[in-house]
Design an enzyme around this catalytic site. Structure first.
Site, PDB file in Angstrom:
ATOM      1  N   HIS A 377       0.801  -1.231   0.000  1.00  0.00           N
ATOM      2  CA  HIS A 377       0.000   0.000   0.000  1.00  0.00           C
ATOM      3  C   HIS A 377       0.828   1.273   0.000  1.00  0.00           C
ATOM      4  O   HIS A 377       0.279   2.345   0.227  1.00  0.00           O
ATOM      5  CB  HIS A 377      -0.929   0.051   1.219  1.00  0.00           C
ATOM      6  CG  HIS A 377      -1.944  -1.041   1.268  1.00  0.00           C
ATOM      7  ND1 HIS A 377      -3.225  -0.878   0.789  1.00  0.00           N
ATOM      8  CD2 HIS A 377      -1.863  -2.306   1.737  1.00  0.00           C
ATOM      9  CE1 HIS A 377      -3.894  -2.015   0.988  1.00  0.00           C
ATOM     10  NE2 HIS A 377      -3.093  -2.891   1.544  1.00  0.00           N
ATOM     11  N   LYS A 568      -8.563  13.558   4.680  1.00  0.00           N
ATOM     12  CA  LYS A 568      -7.619  12.434   4.617  1.00  0.00           C
ATOM     13  C   LYS A 568      -6.602  12.657   5.718  1.00  0.00           C
ATOM     14  O   LYS A 568      -6.579  13.743   6.313  1.00  0.00           O
ATOM     15  CB  LYS A 568      -6.937  12.380   3.243  1.00  0.00           C
ATOM     16  CG  LYS A 568      -6.350  13.738   2.814  1.00  0.00           C
ATOM     17  CD  LYS A 568      -5.779  13.707   1.412  1.00  0.00           C
ATOM     18  CE  LYS A 568      -6.801  13.726   0.311  1.00  0.00           C
ATOM     19  NZ  LYS A 568      -6.750  12.617  -0.594  1.00  0.00           N
ATOM     20  N   ARG A 569      -5.755  11.649   6.008  1.00  0.00           N
ATOM     21  CA  ARG A 569      -4.702  11.876   6.990  1.00  0.00           C
ATOM     22  C   ARG A 569      -3.845  13.071   6.566  1.00  0.00           C
ATOM     23  O   ARG A 569      -3.672  13.326   5.373  1.00  0.00           O
ATOM     24  CB  ARG A 569      -3.848  10.609   7.130  1.00  0.00           C
ATOM     25  CG  ARG A 569      -4.566   9.472   7.833  1.00  0.00           C
ATOM     26  CD  ARG A 569      -4.971   9.842   9.235  1.00  0.00           C
ATOM     27  NE  ARG A 569      -3.810   9.981  10.089  1.00  0.00           N
ATOM     28  CZ  ARG A 569      -3.329   9.010  10.860  1.00  0.00           C
ATOM     29  NH1 ARG A 569      -3.917   7.838  10.901  1.00  0.00           N
ATOM     30  NH2 ARG A 569      -2.258   9.216  11.606  1.00  0.00           N
ATOM     31  N   LYS A 574       0.554  14.469   0.834  1.00  0.00           N
ATOM     32  CA  LYS A 574      -0.824  14.744   0.419  1.00  0.00           C
ATOM     33  C   LYS A 574      -1.052  16.247   0.179  1.00  0.00           C
ATOM     34  O   LYS A 574      -2.086  16.651  -0.339  1.00  0.00           O
ATOM     35  CB  LYS A 574      -1.814  14.215   1.454  1.00  0.00           C
ATOM     36  CG  LYS A 574      -1.768  12.690   1.609  1.00  0.00           C
ATOM     37  CD  LYS A 574      -2.746  12.208   2.683  1.00  0.00           C
ATOM     38  CE  LYS A 574      -2.591  10.741   3.030  1.00  0.00           C
ATOM     39  NZ  LYS A 574      -3.328   9.840   2.126  1.00  0.00           N
ATOM     40  N   THR A 676      -8.803   6.424  -1.668  1.00  0.00           N
ATOM     41  CA  THR A 676     -10.153   5.850  -1.758  1.00  0.00           C
ATOM     42  C   THR A 676     -11.217   6.906  -1.454  1.00  0.00           C
ATOM     43  O   THR A 676     -12.354   6.777  -1.900  1.00  0.00           O
ATOM     44  CB  THR A 676     -10.314   4.651  -0.793  1.00  0.00           C
ATOM     45  OG1 THR A 676      -9.731   4.992   0.468  1.00  0.00           O
ATOM     46  CG2 THR A 676      -9.628   3.423  -1.341  1.00  0.00           C
ATOM     47  N   LYS A 680     -15.074   7.736  -3.060  1.00  0.00           N
ATOM     48  CA  LYS A 680     -16.305   7.998  -2.306  1.00  0.00           C
ATOM     49  C   LYS A 680     -16.944   9.299  -2.777  1.00  0.00           C
ATOM     50  O   LYS A 680     -18.164   9.370  -2.989  1.00  0.00           O
ATOM     51  CB  LYS A 680     -16.011   8.077  -0.803  1.00  0.00           C
ATOM     52  CG  LYS A 680     -15.588   6.745  -0.214  1.00  0.00           C
ATOM     53  CD  LYS A 680     -14.933   6.883   1.159  1.00  0.00           C
ATOM     54  CE  LYS A 680     -14.117   5.616   1.452  1.00  0.00           C
ATOM     55  NZ  LYS A 680     -13.227   5.765   2.609  1.00  0.00           N
TER      56      LYS A 680
HETATM   57  C1  26Q Z   1       3.627   1.478  10.577  1.00  0.00           C
HETATM   58  C2  26Q Z   1       4.542   1.311  11.589  1.00  0.00           C
HETATM   59  C3  26Q Z   1       4.182   1.455  12.921  1.00  0.00           C
HETATM   60  C4  26Q Z   1       2.876   1.758  13.200  1.00  0.00           C
HETATM   61  C5  26Q Z   1       1.952   1.899  12.187  1.00  0.00           C
HETATM   62  C6  26Q Z   1       2.322   1.757  10.872  1.00  0.00           C
HETATM   63  C7  26Q Z   1       1.334   1.949   9.788  1.00  0.00           C
HETATM   64  C8  26Q Z   1      -0.035   1.918  10.025  1.00  0.00           C
HETATM   65  C9  26Q Z   1      -0.942   2.140   9.018  1.00  0.00           C
HETATM   66  C10 26Q Z   1       1.743   2.195   8.487  1.00  0.00           C
HETATM   67  C11 26Q Z   1       0.832   2.412   7.483  1.00  0.00           C
HETATM   68  C12 26Q Z   1      -0.521   2.386   7.732  1.00  0.00           C
HETATM   69  C13 26Q Z   1      -1.540   2.660   6.721  1.00  0.00           C
HETATM   70  C14 26Q Z   1      -1.291   2.948   5.471  1.00  0.00           C
HETATM   71  C15 26Q Z   1      -2.361   3.315   4.534  1.00  0.00           C
HETATM   72  O1  26Q Z   1      -3.494   3.549   4.937  1.00  0.00           O
HETATM   73  N1  26Q Z   1      -2.071   3.388   3.225  1.00  0.00           N
HETATM   74  C16 26Q Z   1      -3.078   3.784   2.252  1.00  0.00           C
HETATM   75  O2  26Q Z   1      -3.723   2.603   1.793  1.00  0.00           O
HETATM   76  C17 26Q Z   1      -4.834   2.921   0.976  1.00  0.00           C
HETATM   77  C18 26Q Z   1      -5.539   1.622   0.633  1.00  0.00           C
HETATM   78  O3  26Q Z   1      -4.797   0.897  -0.294  1.00  0.00           O
HETATM   79  C19 26Q Z   1      -4.408   3.692  -0.246  1.00  0.00           C
HETATM   80  O4  26Q Z   1      -5.555   4.089  -0.951  1.00  0.00           O
HETATM   81  C20 26Q Z   1      -3.594   4.923   0.148  1.00  0.00           C
HETATM   82  O5  26Q Z   1      -3.074   5.542  -1.014  1.00  0.00           O
HETATM   83  C21 26Q Z   1      -2.475   4.523   1.083  1.00  0.00           C
HETATM   84  O6  26Q Z   1      -1.785   5.665   1.532  1.00  0.00           O
END
Ligand code: 26Q
Length: 846
Positions: A377, A568-569, A574, A676, A680
């Protein structure tokens, strides 16, 4: 009057008050009263306590799922169906009640039942807490996926963690983000069922030893471990109006009994309670996606806990049916890894097969390879997970041995293919050498699985050409794309019932499960009557959102203004800052009296910053400060508003996306894997202003360039610029940008907080700015001018809006899941036969 939100277009159900399941309004009233009065023990004054009313309604709905749920499970066992297990550290489910009613097809009956009792159902629905067990896109994708799997009648189980505290609640104090713990389970959770009888034991720590069993075979034993129990909590996942109810199984960490006893017997009472608490810490809190949290031991404990519990569970079911015969295991099971977070499962499956079930290395390796599939991702190299070898050796000694051995085999494979290419061996090794050795989890995931996919065309292509290039060269057939989607049930049918009803009146209701049918709306884009109805529905959604904001934050928004949304985050890639630069530019225009043909605009920005991400937190502060200056300036009035939406979450998006006119998707090209939120908003008739990044590219392909506001450098151009990027030179040549920077640098937005934005300003002015915000400024401003011209012509805008919705069919997770299924999972749909007498009778005692 019955609530607006749930007026549906099907006159039959309302006329007879009997749903497709044969449940009447009266059934609901009975069930609801029973729960409210007898189970919850309240007096019969329903409208005084919306919380308990929400509980009672949820229980009445849950009853309708139970028998279907059991029947679904029995069907899968009886049919010996091939199954998929979706392993994810996050399931961002949001609220459940309204979705359950929609999928059961009983919204009208429930709404009318509540109405008869003097309750507005909307008020109840609003009482439900979001299940915020995820950060953002990746977690919400998992939630949309399991909805689609149930709707497509696919035997798919979600496995995750039952965090006591989900994503933090964001409050804004003096313009800054403050995080509050989200204790979402405080008031209980009616949707989960604890299944203590299926608890499993998870090992941590200890060491390994070779032991000989009675047959004289050598087995490696992992001993002297500190064990933790994994207790499953199951949530039903109903398909849309079919009888399938799949399972989301979330694990909770609980201390083992005898582990307590040992310590108690040793007499160290306080110590033993402390270790019990430590064991139960594992599922205490969801980690925010925060670069500062990388390498934290507790996170690795969580990952292993999820992987081991889920695999033991699956293998346990297998051995119950097949004993120790694993010959068909790979034919019947597949694990989809949601990013590398659960990818330790690759080593864990090998351990279980070899050390517990006695398979050979070769057999275990083959089964693992044939059952594991990995989804990536992210393209940001800094986001790739790595774990210190020393930490793994201490916490998971047996797994570290297995990873070393997998790597040794893999290295000889690479050496055989490219003899003497030492560089390549170093590049591709699962173990990164250096001051401290680290395990590259993405490489483990690629080497250990049969499929590697990205989440949008561009993203998958960039993985193959960039991040995973060496691996693509070695195994081109492993790599594939599965463009993301969102579920049309939650993101159109449920969150925008008025638009859904108009669509159903116009083209029938087939779109709910076959979203490409929305294409039929294209014809109606030319119809004035239809356009007017479309327009007034969008206006009413804006009004509802305005009323909500008024009540929540006491702010006034202009319903005639263009609703310009970026939710979004908060992350530098972004580029929320680019959005702010545009707002400051508009402010500057108004102040200078440059307002010919002005289009009123209301810019709404929402999102959470990782608690340790300084730049992201500063961005929130900047948005807040700019917003204060603009919104309190009498010269600005209704022409422009900027608002930060606090605590953006799933239920927040359900309010916002029906009200969106313009969808901001402005990441630096090549950085957003997919996105995503873009889908929406498109589905709800917003028009995108965006770069050629992630799924924006495919959105533009579907809707056509004339219905999309494109701007910015392409990924190639961004990469070609690096090294010769000179933002100051760009600023010097652009008067508008110069004035914007002047306002920022003069402290106009931080008059009593000197220098607080210095680092933000320096970052975008730096030649090394990886996100190249300044490079896209002019092109963004010009695109925004095209937006205004289009919005001025209401007729034209509404037509674009309709065409966006009409062409959003590709972005249903039903399509995504069908792609996963035909390309990776190879499951057969399993219809669930359900005896009708069970679903008409009221299950509660009378
Ligand atoms: C990593 C290390 C320690 C703690 C947490 C994490 C962590 C947690 C969540 C790293 C990444 C995430 C989430 C990533 C994420 O949401 N990526 C997004 O995924 C979507 C679904 O595929 C995409 O549409 C987005 O582009 C992408 O940024």
């Amino acid at each position: 009057m019955p609530n607006q939100r749930f007026v549906t277009s099907n006159p039959n159900t309302s006329a007879t008050n009997v749903s497709i399941l044969g449940i009447t309004k009266e059934d609901f009233i009975d069930a609801f009263k029973w729960y409210y009065v007898h189970l919850l023990g309240r007096e019969e004054n329903f409208h005084t306590s919306p919380f308990y009313a929400c509980e009672a309604l949820s229980m009445s709905i849950r009853d309708r799922l139970m028998e279907r749920w059991k029947t679904t499970n029995k069907t899968y066992v009886k049919m010996e169906s091939r199954q998929v297990f979706y392993l994810s550290m996050e399931f961002l489910m949001g609220r459940t009640l309204s979705n359950a009613m929609l999928n059961l097809g009983i919204i009208d009956e429930a709404t009318q039942a509540m109405h008869d009792l003097g309750i507005e159902i909307e008020e109840l629905l609003d009482r439900e807490q979001d299940a915020g067990l995820g950060n953002g896109g990746l977690g919400r994708l998992a939630a949309c996926f399991i909805d689609s799997c149930a709707t497509l009648q696919l035997p798919v189980t979600g496995y995750g963690l039952r965090y006591e505290y989900g994503m933090f609640t964001q409050v804004i104090v003096n313009g800054e983000q403050v995080e509050k713990p989200d204790h979402w389970l405080r008031q209980g959770n009616v949707w989960e069922i604890e299944r203590r009888e299926y608890s499993l034991r998870i090992k941590l720590g200890g060491h390994t030893e070779v032991q000989e069993n009675e047959q004289g075979e050598h087995r490696i034993c992992w001993i002297s471990t500190q064990d933790v129990l994994a207790v499953p909590f199951d949530t039903p996942i109903p398909g849309f109006k079919n009888n399938t109810v799949n399972t989301l199984r979330l694990w909770k960490a609980v201390a083992t009994e005898e582990f307590n006893l040992d310590e108690f017997n040793a007499g160290d009472y306080a110590e033993s309670v402390a270790s019990k608490v430590k064991a139960e810490h594992i599922t205490m809190v969801l980690y925010p996606n925060d670069a500062n949290e990388n390498g934290k031991e507790l996170r690795l404990r969580q990952q292993y806990f999820l992987a081991s519990a889920s695999l033991q569970d699956v293998i346990g079911h297998w051995t119950q049916q097949h004993g120790n015969e694993f010959g068909n295991f790979a034919k019947k099971s597949c694990f989809q890894l949601n990013d590398t977070h659960p990818s330790i499962a690759i080593a864990e499956l090998m351990r279980l097969l070899m050390d517990v079930h006695g398979l050979s290395w070769a057999a275990a390796r083959e089964i693992t390879q044939e059952t594991m599939a990995y989804t990536n991702h992210t393209l940001l190299p800094e986001a790739l997970e790595k774990w210190p070898v020393s930490l793994m050796q201490r916490l998971l000694p047996r797994l570290m041995e297995i990873i070393f051995e997998i790597n040794a085999c893999f290295m000889s494979e690479v050496a055989a293919r490219w003899p003497g290419d030492i560089d390549r061996l170093n590049r591709m090794s699962i173990i990164e050498e250096g001051d401290q050795q680290q395990v590259r989890m993405a490489y483990l995931a690629i080497v250990g699985s049969f499929s590697v996919n990205g989440v949008a065309q561009l993203h998958s292509q960039l993985l193959q050409q960039g991040l995973f290039r060496d691996f693509y060269e070695l195994w081109p057939d492993k790599f594939n794309n599965k463009t993301n989607g969102v579920t049309s049930r939650r993101w159109l049918a449920s969150c925008n019932p008025e638009l859904a009803a108009l669509i159903t009146d116009t083209i029938g209701d087939g779109w709910i499960t076959n979203l490409v049918e929305l294409k039929k709306l294209e014809l109606f884009a030319e119809d004035t009557g239809f356009r007017n109805r479309w327009y007034s529905i969008k206006q009413r959604a804006k009004q509802r959102f305005i009323a909500h904001k008024k009540q929540q934050q006491d702010i006034d928004l202009n319903p005639e203004a263009l609703f310009d949304i970026q939710v979004k985050r908060i992350h530098e890639y972004k580029r929320q800052i680019l959005n702010v630069l545009h707002v400051i530019h508009l402010y500057d225009c108004i102040k200078r009296g440059d307002t010919l043909n002005w289009v009123a605009r209301c810019v709404l920005i929402g999102g959470k910053a990782a608690p340790g991400y300084v730049m992201a937190k500063k961005t929130i502060k900047l948005i807040s400060n700019v917003s204060q200056v603009i919104n309190s300036d009498p010269d600005i009035g209704d022409k422009l508003g900027l608002f930060f939406l606090p605590d953006y979450r799933v239920s927040g998006m359900e309010m916002i996306c029906p009200a969106a006119d313009l969808s901001e998707q402005i990441s630096t090209a090549g950085k957003e894997a997919s996105g995503t939120g873009n889908m929406k908003m498109m589905m709800n008739g917003a028009i995108t202003i965006g770069t050629l990044d992630g799924a924006n590219i495919e959105i533009r392909e579907e809707v056509g360039d004339e219905n999309f506001f494109l701007f910015g450098l392409t990924e190639d151009q961004i990469e070609a610029r690096r090294g010769r990027y000179d933002p100051e030179a760009i600023i010097a040549l652009d008067d508008d940008l110069q004035r914007v920077m002047q306002l920022l640098e003069s402290g106009h937005f931080n008059q009593f907080e000197p220098r607080i934005f210095d680092d933000l300003i320096a970052a975008i002015k730096s030649k090394d700015d990886p996100w190249m915000t300044i490079a896209d400024f002019r092109s963004y401003i010009n695109a925004q001018k095209r937006v205004e011209a289009a919005y001025r012509d209401k007729n034209h805008w509404v037509k674009m809006s309709i065409l966006n919705c009409a062409n959003s069919g590709k972005f249903s997770t039903d399509r995504t899941i069908n792609d996963y299924n035909s390309g990776i999972w190879k499951l057969e749909a399993v219809p669930v036969q359900y005896p009708p007498e069970i679903y008409t009778k009221n299950p509660r005692p009378s």
